[in-house]
Scaffold this motif. Structure first.
Motif, PDB file in Angstrom:
ATOM      1  N   ARG A  89    -136.872 -17.664   2.927  1.00  0.00           N
ATOM      2  CA  ARG A  89    -135.875 -17.072   2.048  1.00  0.00           C
ATOM      3  C   ARG A  89    -134.695 -16.474   2.810  1.00  0.00           C
ATOM      4  O   ARG A  89    -133.544 -16.639   2.422  1.00  0.00           O
TER       5      ARG A  89
ATOM      6  N   GLU B 275    -141.004  -9.841  -1.067  1.00  0.00           N
ATOM      7  CA  GLU B 275    -140.178 -10.830  -1.764  1.00  0.00           C
ATOM      8  C   GLU B 275    -141.016 -11.737  -2.658  1.00  0.00           C
ATOM      9  O   GLU B 275    -140.531 -12.219  -3.678  1.00  0.00           O
TER      10      GLU B 275
ATOM     11  N   GLY C 285    -141.845 -10.746   3.542  1.00  0.00           N
ATOM     12  CA  GLY C 285    -142.226 -11.904   2.749  1.00  0.00           C
ATOM     13  C   GLY C 285    -143.106 -11.508   1.576  1.00  0.00           C
ATOM     14  O   GLY C 285    -142.937 -12.005   0.461  1.00  0.00           O
TER      15      GLY C 285
ATOM     16  N   HIS D 152    -135.402  -7.603   0.608  1.00  0.00           N
ATOM     17  CA  HIS D 152    -135.527  -7.603   2.072  1.00  0.00           C
ATOM     18  C   HIS D 152    -134.418  -6.807   2.740  1.00  0.00           C
ATOM     19  O   HIS D 152    -134.598  -6.290   3.835  1.00  0.00           O
TER      20      HIS D 152
ATOM     21  N   PHE E 127    -142.924 -17.527   3.795  1.00  0.00           N
ATOM     22  CA  PHE E 127    -142.092 -17.372   2.599  1.00  0.00           C
ATOM     23  C   PHE E 127    -140.855 -16.534   2.918  1.00  0.00           C
ATOM     24  O   PHE E 127    -139.728 -16.886   2.558  1.00  0.00           O
ATOM     25  N   GLY E 128    -141.060 -15.418   3.613  1.00  0.00           N
ATOM     26  CA  GLY E 128    -139.943 -14.544   3.982  1.00  0.00           C
ATOM     27  C   GLY E 128    -138.946 -15.245   4.895  1.00  0.00           C
ATOM     28  O   GLY E 128    -137.728 -15.178   4.674  1.00  0.00           O
ATOM     29  N   GLU E 129    -139.449 -15.935   5.891  1.00  0.00           N
ATOM     30  CA  GLU E 129    -138.555 -16.640   6.827  1.00  0.00           C
ATOM     31  C   GLU E 129    -137.787 -17.766   6.113  1.00  0.00           C
ATOM     32  O   GLU E 129    -136.660 -18.078   6.478  1.00  0.00           O
TER      33      GLU E 129
END
Lengths: 329, 329
Positions: free
Chosen positions: A115, A284, A281, A21, A111-113
């Motif tokens: 991580r 990742e 997301g 990211h 998922f991205g938020e």
């Protein structure tokens, strides 16, 4: 190792390449046309980056995410012309010759938020987007929520006071469901202007009421530790603040937690990854799944990560040229 | 090894002792009066079974289930006179001198149904009870769902057509929330008779509509693989069947799954453990947690399982006699 991320939407596909990211090496936006044309252009973008190990995709839906289903990876009942029944996962895997991790757009964004963004360190939270449509992804106990299908926040039923708001709702399936009343498309149809041109305070108060009703129902079912609220409609200046106020009021004194009182500003928040939550997301997801697989004995692919040979055979996309990039050969 | 299970409700507490769900050695029902009196009688029941290793409790709520909270184990905002602010977990642990695993009544019931009942083998499902009130417990990825708090299905907001149903709703906090419209108490107030004396078909059609709306919202958020629908109101003969029909209709063609079409009879089901889902689930929670702890190196108690010595000191229940059953002494 570099990875690819795709956020496949109804109006555009965003593609990114990078090692993670914080190291995006290229990003491109491709307008959504037909499935074959769109995915051809996506493949062109990724062909310029031959070292990609895996691709993560967050796609608009609804999707068949059941890995045991013959239609795994298919967009099922979308009203988007030409896309219903398209097996996006197979098409992509065939054209790219790469392992594909497949998820909903909002699942990938959540998922991205979780991580790297607004829900870092939390186990149970959700990401909701209020844009042309309304969608939501949830993480429970650290994992993206799937079950019967996947969450469809936009199609909850919420109270609709027809005296205050005689608009019938715009959902082709349900009329005045949450999306039918509160999406950008609902605003456009009800008020005759796009959301970003809408100024009337009473219009935004009505919108805040609907969004808050949707959020309260999410709180009552998922009990998220935080709600990340994104999407183009949420950029309207007063809306987030109005929504927070209405959620407090609707929750009332029943929920004995500061998060639904003074702490509401830290409870309902904007995405930290902004408009790129979905594509980051997705990238990742590909990276995480690849690393998990590499650490597994025997190298058996985890569910969801498509083995490229299997994909070649089972894709069911007859006659499509397969990019000559299968590095297993 | 034998364990105790308690389902603590607003009208009665059900207590059971046994080595597991298929070996219940004693069961008793105690009417709910004041917290101290009720828990005294619960302690009397368990005193007759001195070999109990741990107690599982599924309690009515809402509860503070945050193990880091100073009020962990407290019933928070219940309208039940005398019970708001009661730390049920501390009281029980003090009186019983035993490790206590603490959960919501519906969380315990969901756990039991997942282990031995109607959701055996499923990862993501929920248990909903429509009785005097409406509550729900969810299992996601095999674990009981907690987050900000715990699920509160009964307080979702659902459409309320006041022309068809002018009843204002009976929830003291939210008026016409799901529970306010569809609970047994709502039926009693709206129609003037208890649910089990209600015969008018149109009354049950209205009730089915509300229950179906609640279920559709649960489907849109949690995407459960199955919904277990229990509680006294659901025993009314035509109701389950009407609810299934309405859920199908409300879901429409949007959800591309047999479970919301012909498969609905296997999707919305009655509890397999019947009225005992809560107490059996609670007992099995105690057993499972004890076994997990026993298999941990060093014997550090897992979160949620109260160490009996810590409880004695921290219970904060001054002046209450502590049962002389601490087998650590």
């Amino acid at each position: 190792m570099i990875y690819g991320g795709i956020e496949g939407g109804g109006t555009k596909w965003v593609c990114a390449v990078g090692s993670g990211h914080d190291d995006l090496q290229a990003i491109a936006t491709i307008p959504t046309t037909t499935p074959v044309e769109t995915i051809d252009r996506v493949a062109e973008f990724f062909a310029a980056h031959p070292d990609i190990a895996a691709i993560g995709v967050g796609s608009f839906g609804p999707l068949d995410l059941d890995e045991h289903s013959p239609r795994f990876g298919t967009i099922t009942t979308t009203p988007k012309p030409g896309w219903a029944g398209t097996n996006v996962r197979s098409l992509l895997a065939s054209k790219l010759g790469l392992p594909v991790v497949f998820e909903t757009d909002v699942g990938a964004a959540a998922f991205g938020e979780g991580r790297f963004g607004a829900a870092k360190g939390l186990e149970t939270f959700c990401y909701i987007t209020v844009g042309t449509g309304i969608g939501g992804g949830a993480i429970a106990h650290g994992e993206i929520s799937h079950g019967l299908l996947h969450p469809e926040f936009g199609h909850m039923r919420i109270p609709h006071d027809r005296r205050r708001d005689p608009f019938e709702g715009c959902c082709p399936y349900h009329g005045d469901c949450f999306e039918g009343l509160a999406s950008g498309e609902a605003l456009r149809q009800r008020f005759g202007v796009p959301a970003d041109e809408l100024r009337a305070p009473e219009a935004w108060e009505l919108e805040a009421e609907y969004v808050a009703l949707g959020l309260v129902n999410v709180i009552c079912t998922l009990s998220p530790q935080r709600i990340i609220l994104g999407g183009g409609v949420m950029n309207a200046t007063p809306l987030l603040s109005l929504v927070r106020g209405r959620v407090r009021l609707l929750a009332g004194d029943y929920f004995d937690t500061p998060a639904l009182r003074r702490g509401i500003v830290d409870y309902i928040v904007r995405p930290a990854l902004g408009d790129h939550a979905g594509v980051i997301g997705a990238l990742e997801l590909a990276k995480t799944r690849s690393e998990q697989d590499a650490s597994h004995d025997g190298g058996v692919p985890r569910p969801g990560l498509v083995d490229r040979r299997e994909t070649m055979i089972d894709s069911g996309v007859a006659g499509l040229p397969v990019a000559n990039r299968d590095r297993d050969a």
